[in-house]
Design a protein around this motif. Structure first.
Motif, PDB file in Angstrom:
ATOM      1  N   UNK A 214      -7.251  -3.925  12.405  1.00 19.92           N
ATOM      2  CA  UNK A 214      -6.450  -3.741  11.190  1.00 19.92           C
ATOM      3  C   UNK A 214      -7.338  -3.724   9.947  1.00 19.92           C
ATOM      4  N   UNK A 215      -8.353  -4.566   9.916  1.00 16.53           N
ATOM      5  CA  UNK A 215      -9.245  -4.608   8.756  1.00 16.53           C
ATOM      6  C   UNK A 215     -10.065  -3.327   8.633  1.00 16.53           C
ATOM      7  N   UNK A 216     -10.565  -2.814   9.743  1.00 21.78           N
ATOM      8  CA  UNK A 216     -11.444  -1.645   9.706  1.00 21.78           C
ATOM      9  C   UNK A 216     -10.719  -0.330   9.479  1.00 21.78           C
ATOM     10  N   UNK A 217      -9.477  -0.224   9.905  1.00 23.06           N
ATOM     11  CA  UNK A 217      -8.738   1.028   9.773  1.00 23.06           C
ATOM     12  C   UNK A 217      -7.954   1.038   8.464  1.00 23.06           C
ATOM     13  N   UNK A 218      -8.383   1.831   7.514  1.00 23.41           N
ATOM     14  CA  UNK A 218      -7.748   1.890   6.188  1.00 23.41           C
ATOM     15  C   UNK A 218      -6.289   2.348   6.278  1.00 23.41           C
ATOM     16  N   UNK A 219      -5.933   3.130   7.312  1.00 29.63           N
ATOM     17  CA  UNK A 219      -4.552   3.580   7.472  1.00 29.63           C
ATOM     18  C   UNK A 219      -3.603   2.433   7.801  1.00 29.63           C
TER      19      UNK A 219
ATOM     20  N   UNK B 184      -0.753  -5.888   7.644  1.00 28.92           N
ATOM     21  CA  UNK B 184      -1.384  -7.040   7.008  1.00 28.92           C
ATOM     22  C   UNK B 184      -0.713  -8.327   7.472  1.00 28.92           C
ATOM     23  N   UNK B 185       0.612  -8.306   7.578  1.00 25.96           N
ATOM     24  CA  UNK B 185       1.335  -9.467   8.107  1.00 25.96           C
ATOM     25  C   UNK B 185       0.927  -9.745   9.552  1.00 25.96           C
ATOM     26  N   UNK B 186       0.756  -8.693  10.329  1.00 21.91           N
ATOM     27  CA  UNK B 186       0.339  -8.855  11.723  1.00 21.91           C
ATOM     28  C   UNK B 186      -1.046  -9.490  11.815  1.00 21.91           C
ATOM     29  N   UNK B 187      -1.967  -9.058  10.960  1.00 22.78           N
ATOM     30  CA  UNK B 187      -3.312  -9.660  10.944  1.00 22.78           C
ATOM     31  C   UNK B 187      -3.230 -11.127  10.543  1.00 22.78           C
TER      32      UNK B 187
ATOM     33  N   UNK C  97      -0.567   3.094  16.676  1.00 19.92           N
ATOM     34  CA  UNK C  97      -1.772   3.180  15.841  1.00 19.92           C
ATOM     35  C   UNK C  97      -2.829   2.180  16.304  1.00 19.92           C
ATOM     36  N   UNK C  98      -2.400   0.966  16.523  1.00 17.64           N
ATOM     37  CA  UNK C  98      -3.347  -0.087  16.918  1.00 17.64           C
ATOM     38  C   UNK C  98      -3.867   0.176  18.325  1.00 17.64           C
ATOM     39  N   UNK C  99      -2.977   0.500  19.255  1.00 18.18           N
ATOM     40  CA  UNK C  99      -3.389   0.755  20.638  1.00 18.18           C
ATOM     41  C   UNK C  99      -4.386   1.904  20.705  1.00 18.18           C
ATOM     42  N   UNK C 100      -4.127   2.993  19.998  1.00 17.83           N
ATOM     43  CA  UNK C 100      -5.034   4.139  20.007  1.00 17.83           C
ATOM     44  C   UNK C 100      -6.379   3.790  19.376  1.00 17.83           C
TER      45      UNK C 100
END
Length: 168
Positions: free
Chosen positions: A35-40, A47-50, A154-157
């Protein structure tokens, strides 16, 4: 079964517990870094998930090291201050988890049910948020990345892409 009765199996139990702890750290860190590295993914829900995963790391770090220490130690005691610190960490972890889940649920509620009001002022919905947070339960941190993170395309890919690059 008391901890003293498990001493015959302490190395096996220690190994399984350590493996579980390492797995929790791995999946939570993987999700946070993704999540931090992917700007999308710099959107409120991600952000809540992180934040949810960071809190999971905080809670498990307040619990697992002491259990691991006790599995290998012949003496199973904790100081009064150590007990208070561990209690504080676990209770603050649980409260934070419920709060993050409530905010995540509220974010989805506004996005789906009131799309014209999505990213605007929260004040009119404070009562709804309090009622929702009272109904939430805690999901163990080992499951949070799977339930809330890895199911998202998005995260899985992104993780699969990183994994493929590492294997080359």
């Amino acid at each position: 079964m008391r901890l003293s009765e498990t001493m015959n199996y302490r190395v096996a139990i220690f190994s399984l517990t350590l493996l579980c702890y390492c797995f929790i750290v791995l999946v939570n860190v993987a999700l946070i870094v993704t999540i931090i590295l992917d700007k999308n993914m710099h959107e409120p829900m991600y952000i809540l998930l992180a934040t949810f995963c960071m809190n999971g790391l905080y809670g498990t770090t307040g619990f697992y090291p002491k259990i691991l220490w006790d599995l290998l130690s012949p003496v199973h005691v904790i100081s009064y201050s150590g007990c208070l610190v561990q209690t504080l960490v676990i209770l603050s972890y649980a409260c934070s988890d419920m709060s993050i889940l409530a905010v995540m649920a509220y974010d989805r509620y506004v996005a789906i049910c009131r799309p014209l009001e999505y990213h605007s002022i929260i004040a009119p919905y404070k009562a709804d948020l309090r009622r929702l947070s009272a109904k939430l339960f805690i999901i163990p941190p080992i499951m949070n990345p799977f339930i809330y993170g890895f199911k998202l395309t998005k995260i899985r890919n992104r993780i699969l892409g990183i994994t493929c690059k590492i294997q080359r």
